[in-house]
Design a protein around this motif. Structure first.
Motif, PDB file in Angstrom:
ATOM      1  N   GLU A 167     -22.705 -23.642  18.640  1.00 44.02           N
ATOM      2  CA  GLU A 167     -22.491 -22.227  18.939  1.00 44.02           C
ATOM      3  C   GLU A 167     -23.439 -21.724  20.021  1.00 44.02           C
ATOM      4  N   ALA A 168     -24.527 -22.447  20.241  1.00 44.03           N
ATOM      5  CA  ALA A 168     -25.498 -22.044  21.268  1.00 44.03           C
ATOM      6  C   ALA A 168     -25.151 -22.583  22.648  1.00 44.03           C
ATOM      7  N   ILE A 169     -24.159 -23.465  22.752  1.00 45.56           N
ATOM      8  CA  ILE A 169     -23.770 -24.015  24.050  1.00 45.56           C
ATOM      9  C   ILE A 169     -23.130 -22.910  24.891  1.00 45.56           C
ATOM     10  N   PRO A 170     -23.567 -22.727  26.136  1.00 51.47           N
ATOM     11  CA  PRO A 170     -22.954 -21.704  26.998  1.00 51.47           C
ATOM     12  C   PRO A 170     -21.455 -21.951  27.163  1.00 51.47           C
ATOM     13  N   GLY A 171     -20.665 -20.910  27.012  1.00 48.45           N
ATOM     14  CA  GLY A 171     -19.212 -21.024  27.170  1.00 48.45           C
ATOM     15  C   GLY A 171     -18.475 -21.249  25.877  1.00 48.45           C
ATOM     16  N   VAL A 172     -19.193 -21.473  24.769  1.00 47.18           N
ATOM     17  CA  VAL A 172     -18.539 -21.693  23.477  1.00 47.18           C
ATOM     18  C   VAL A 172     -18.291 -20.352  22.789  1.00 47.18           C
ATOM     19  N   ARG A 173     -17.038 -20.076  22.462  1.00 43.13           N
ATOM     20  CA  ARG A 173     -16.693 -18.828  21.765  1.00 43.13           C
ATOM     21  C   ARG A 173     -16.741 -18.989  20.255  1.00 43.13           C
ATOM     22  N   ALA A 174     -16.365 -20.200  19.771  1.00 39.96           N
ATOM     23  CA  ALA A 174     -16.377 -20.474  18.330  1.00 39.96           C
ATOM     24  C   ALA A 174     -16.473 -21.974  18.138  1.00 39.96           C
ATOM     25  N   ALA A 175     -17.040 -22.379  17.006  1.00 36.67           N
ATOM     26  CA  ALA A 175     -17.193 -23.805  16.718  1.00 36.67           C
ATOM     27  C   ALA A 175     -16.974 -24.055  15.235  1.00 36.67           C
ATOM     28  N   ALA A 176     -16.563 -25.275  14.927  1.00 35.21           N
ATOM     29  CA  ALA A 176     -16.295 -25.620  13.534  1.00 35.21           C
ATOM     30  C   ALA A 176     -16.402 -27.124  13.348  1.00 35.21           C
ATOM     31  N   ILE A 177     -16.595 -27.514  12.087  1.00 37.19           N
ATOM     32  CA  ILE A 177     -16.530 -28.919  11.692  1.00 37.19           C
ATOM     33  C   ILE A 177     -15.468 -29.018  10.604  1.00 37.19           C
ATOM     34  N   THR A 178     -14.619 -30.033  10.706  1.00 34.55           N
ATOM     35  CA  THR A 178     -13.521 -30.180   9.758  1.00 34.55           C
ATOM     36  C   THR A 178     -13.287 -31.657   9.449  1.00 34.55           C
ATOM     37  N   SER A 179     -12.713 -31.893   8.308  1.00 34.55           N
ATOM     38  CA  SER A 179     -12.375 -33.281   7.966  1.00 34.55           C
ATOM     39  C   SER A 179     -11.208 -33.787   8.799  1.00 34.55           C
ATOM     40  N   ASN A 180     -10.332 -32.870   9.251  1.00 33.48           N
ATOM     41  CA  ASN A 180      -9.158 -33.253  10.038  1.00 33.48           C
ATOM     42  C   ASN A 180      -8.779 -32.107  10.970  1.00 33.48           C
ATOM     43  N   HIS A 181      -8.440 -32.436  12.201  1.00 36.04           N
ATOM     44  CA  HIS A 181      -7.986 -31.395  13.119  1.00 36.04           C
ATOM     45  C   HIS A 181      -6.553 -30.983  12.753  1.00 36.04           C
ATOM     46  N   PRO A 182      -6.025 -29.896  13.315  1.00 31.50           N
ATOM     47  CA  PRO A 182      -4.741 -29.350  12.857  1.00 31.50           C
ATOM     48  C   PRO A 182      -3.567 -30.319  12.868  1.00 31.50           C
ATOM     49  N   LEU A 183      -3.498 -31.244  13.802  1.00 30.21           N
ATOM     50  CA  LEU A 183      -2.364 -32.160  13.868  1.00 30.21           C
ATOM     51  C   LEU A 183      -2.678 -33.529  13.262  1.00 30.21           C
ATOM     52  N   ASP A 184      -3.798 -33.624  12.577  1.00 26.48           N
ATOM     53  CA  ASP A 184      -4.139 -34.864  11.866  1.00 26.48           C
ATOM     54  C   ASP A 184      -3.614 -34.735  10.432  1.00 26.48           C
ATOM     55  N   ALA A 185      -2.699 -35.626  10.058  1.00 26.41           N
ATOM     56  CA  ALA A 185      -2.052 -35.510   8.740  1.00 26.41           C
ATOM     57  C   ALA A 185      -3.064 -35.524   7.603  1.00 26.41           C
ATOM     58  N   ALA A 220       5.554 -27.110   8.098  1.00 24.32           N
ATOM     59  CA  ALA A 220       4.186 -27.162   7.570  1.00 24.32           C
ATOM     60  C   ALA A 220       4.219 -27.440   6.068  1.00 24.32           C
ATOM     61  N   PRO A 221       3.416 -28.397   5.596  1.00 22.66           N
ATOM     62  CA  PRO A 221       3.372 -28.691   4.167  1.00 22.66           C
ATOM     63  C   PRO A 221       2.449 -27.724   3.438  1.00 22.66           C
ATOM     64  N   PRO A 222       2.587 -27.565   2.132  1.00 20.20           N
ATOM     65  CA  PRO A 222       1.595 -26.800   1.362  1.00 20.20           C
ATOM     66  C   PRO A 222       0.220 -27.443   1.519  1.00 20.20           C
ATOM     67  N   ALA A 223      -0.806 -26.611   1.696  1.00 18.47           N
ATOM     68  CA  ALA A 223      -2.148 -27.144   1.953  1.00 18.47           C
ATOM     69  C   ALA A 223      -3.201 -26.226   1.367  1.00 18.47           C
ATOM     70  N   MET A 224      -4.360 -26.823   1.058  1.00 14.72           N
ATOM     71  CA  MET A 224      -5.505 -26.049   0.585  1.00 14.72           C
ATOM     72  C   MET A 224      -6.721 -26.436   1.412  1.00 14.72           C
ATOM     73  N   TYR A 225      -7.625 -25.468   1.567  1.00 16.20           N
ATOM     74  CA  TYR A 225      -8.818 -25.649   2.380  1.00 16.20           C
ATOM     75  C   TYR A 225     -10.044 -25.372   1.512  1.00 16.20           C
ATOM     76  N   ALA A 226     -10.944 -26.363   1.475  1.00 14.51           N
ATOM     77  CA  ALA A 226     -12.217 -26.185   0.765  1.00 14.51           C
ATOM     78  C   ALA A 226     -13.324 -25.955   1.783  1.00 14.51           C
ATOM     79  N   ALA A 227     -14.304 -25.147   1.413  1.00 15.06           N
ATOM     80  CA  ALA A 227     -15.445 -24.913   2.306  1.00 15.06           C
ATOM     81  C   ALA A 227     -16.222 -26.209   2.490  1.00 15.06           C
ATOM     82  N   LEU A 228     -16.541 -26.560   3.732  1.00 12.67           N
ATOM     83  CA  LEU A 228     -17.178 -27.835   4.036  1.00 12.67           C
ATOM     84  C   LEU A 228     -18.499 -28.002   3.283  1.00 12.67           C
ATOM     85  N   ALA A 229     -19.295 -26.930   3.166  1.00 11.61           N
ATOM     86  CA  ALA A 229     -20.575 -27.035   2.463  1.00 11.61           C
ATOM     87  C   ALA A 229     -20.386 -27.270   0.971  1.00 11.61           C
TER      88      ALA A 229
END
Length: 521
Positions: free
Chosen positions: A209-227, A329-338
């Motif tokens: 988030e501190a990198i110049p030019g970054v508007r938002a950042a995240a870490i995820t187990s899978n990106h949106p098009l990764d099954a 889109a399949p049914p899906a659930m999201y858990a907080a990474l922490a």
């Protein structure tokens, strides 16, 4: 199509030169010399064409390599196969010899008197023979088949481009990393309180988030098009029916995931930095989950148990097409990474103010600053990821379009040849005009010949299009297998090409001077 065109041109040339050959025979030339002359000319033409064809094939192989999706190239690089090349050249040679031999044999049976009397009209009228007309019809039919295939694939690709993926792919960069178990222990006895893993993720997000030019950042187990993966689950209070629920797509995401990917909040709230391992376990679900499992009751506040832990649903988000744009889109659930840290690799996602590729160096430096031994891999933009997900549609569309373009050009050339031979019936047209036929009637006669061949080819091509549609059925998206709109457009293209091809011969026929034609007789 090319072989049919070669055969048609050879037959037309032989018919047009019948008078010349008859004169040669009358002057003492042997029948064998006539046959040999035709064969030598055809073989020389075939040899030159084969050399040009090999050059085009090499260029085509290089073009295919650039256009082919990565998964196809992984199976083998496109290259010229000697056996296939020998077969194609052999077919071309056989066609050249066979259809050069036929006019020569016909010339052997021609007598000088009939050849001189009939002149060019005899040659032109033979252009109406069933053999040459059949070849033109075959060319047109094959062109219609390929045009239809290209048309439905292009429509499918266009439909995919208008799909709401549920996320915004523009200006987003993704990159994967993996935390080694030796330095980042994962003790399931204290899960999800994995201090080293959670600390690394928290510190990495701060640096991203501190990198110049970054508007938002995240870490995820899978990106949106990764099954990704699925999990069985139980809705607390509905244990009996939960046994029939099956499994849900499961994502572990940090608080900024939905802002980074432009996934809309429908109800409730999103994750925050306070949803850590010490806080109450929370869960987000997508709208598809609500529609399937919570249609009869409010979803917020419901509790879901998986991995032995209960989590409260605190929000509902929009659907992401996790299996690609062509599947719902399949049914899906999201858990907080922490509260559900990654077990294996994870994906960094950053949204940029401009070109996301400019952030690659900053992402690598952020990871290296925390752990110099970690590698960042599979770096790509989400726009590239989306393009890769539709690569088979794009590649098939381009390939069919290229073949279809070549096919319609060859078909138009065949129709042009047929119409040109019709236009050479100078004596017939001269007599018609002397008897009062208008130039419009003469033009209509020539145009009608070409359009009739084109229309017959369209009719037969519909059968080929129907057969091809069965092979392409698995690639079509929101397009009927035998799409009537595409059929109408394809038929219009072929008939339009036929009209353009016949235009010049038709105009030439209207310039015939009846007095000169009758005076020549």
């Amino acid at each position: 199509i090319a072989c049919a065109n070669v055969a048609n041109l050879l037959l037309a040339r032989g018919a047009a030169r019948r008078q010349e050959l008859a004169v040669a025979r009358a002057l003492g030339a042997s029948s064998w010399s006539l046959v040999r002359r035709f064969m030598v000319e055809s073989l020389v033409t075939t040899a030159v064409a084969s050399i040009l064809g090999v050059w085009l094939a090499l260029a085509g192989a290089r073009a295919l390599l650039r256009l082919a999706p990565a998964e196809l190239v992984a199976l083998g690089r496109p290259e010229l196969d000697g056996r296939v090349l020998a077969f194609v050249v052999g077919v071309a040679a056989v066609v050249a010899v066979a259809f050069a031999l036929l006019p020569a044999l016909q010339a052997r049976r021609s007598d000088l008197q009939s050849a001189l009397v009939s002149g060019r009209d005899r040659a032109a009228s033979s252009g109406r023979s069933w053999g040459r007309r059949s070849l033109v019809v075959v060319q047109a039919a094959l062109a219609v088949t390929l045009l239809f295939g290209a048309g439905v694939m292009l429509r499918s690709l266009s439909n995919l481009g208008r799909v709401d993926a549920g996320f915004a792919a523009d200006r987003v960069l993704r990159a994967d990393f993996r935390l080694p178990a030796g330095r980042y222990p994962r003790d399931f006895a204290v899960y999800p309180k994995w201090r080293e893993v959670n600390r690394f993720n928290r510190d990495l997000l701060a640096k991203l988030e501190a990198i110049p030019g970054v508007r938002a950042a995240a870490i995820t187990s899978n990106h949106p098009l990764d099954a990704g993966f699925t999990n069985s689950f139980v809705i607390v209070g509905r244990e009996d029916e939960s046994a029939e629920f099956g499994e849900l797509k499961t994502r572990m995401v940090s608080a900024g995931y939905f802002e980074t990917n432009g996934v809309s909040l429908i109800d409730g709230r999103l994750f925050t930095e306070h949803d850590d391992a010490e806080a109450s376990l929370v869960l987000l679900v997508n709208q598809a989950t609500v529609d399937r499992y919570f249609a009869a009751a409010p979803v917020l506040g419901q509790r879901v148990r998986f991995w032995g832990l209960e989590r409260e649903i605190v929000g509902v988000v929009a659907n992401e097409r996790m299996h690609g744009l062509a599947e719902a889109a399949p049914p899906a659930m999201y858990a907080a990474l922490a509260q559900a840290p990654q077990v294996a690799s994870a994906t960094v996602m950053v949204r940029s103010d401009s070109d996301p590729r400019a952030l690659v160096g900053g992402v690598r430096e952020a990871v290296k600053a925390l752990d110099p031994e970690l590698a960042v891999f599979r770096v790509a933009t989400m726009e590239e990821t989306v393009a890769s997900s539709v690569a088979r549609w794009s590649f098939t569309s381009r390939l069919l379009a290229a073949f279809a373009l070549a096919a319609i050009l060859l078909a138009a050339l065949g129709i042009y040849g047929a119409a040109y031979l019709v236009a050479q019936r100078r004596h017939e047209f001269g007599v018609r005009m002397a008897l009062g036929a208008s130039r419009l009637q003469i033009m209509t006669a020539v145009l009608g010949e070409g359009l009739a061949l084109g229309a017959t080819g369209v009719a037969l091509g519909l059968l080929g299009a129907w057969a091809l549609s069965a092979l392409l059925a698995s690639l079509l998206f929101e397009v009927a297998r035998f799409d009537p709109t595409t059929l109408v457009v394809v038929a219009g293209c072929l008939l339009g090409s036929a009209l353009v091809a016949c235009a010049r011969p038709a105009l030439r026929a209207t310039r015939i001077d009846p007095a000169r034609v009758l005076g020549a007789d």
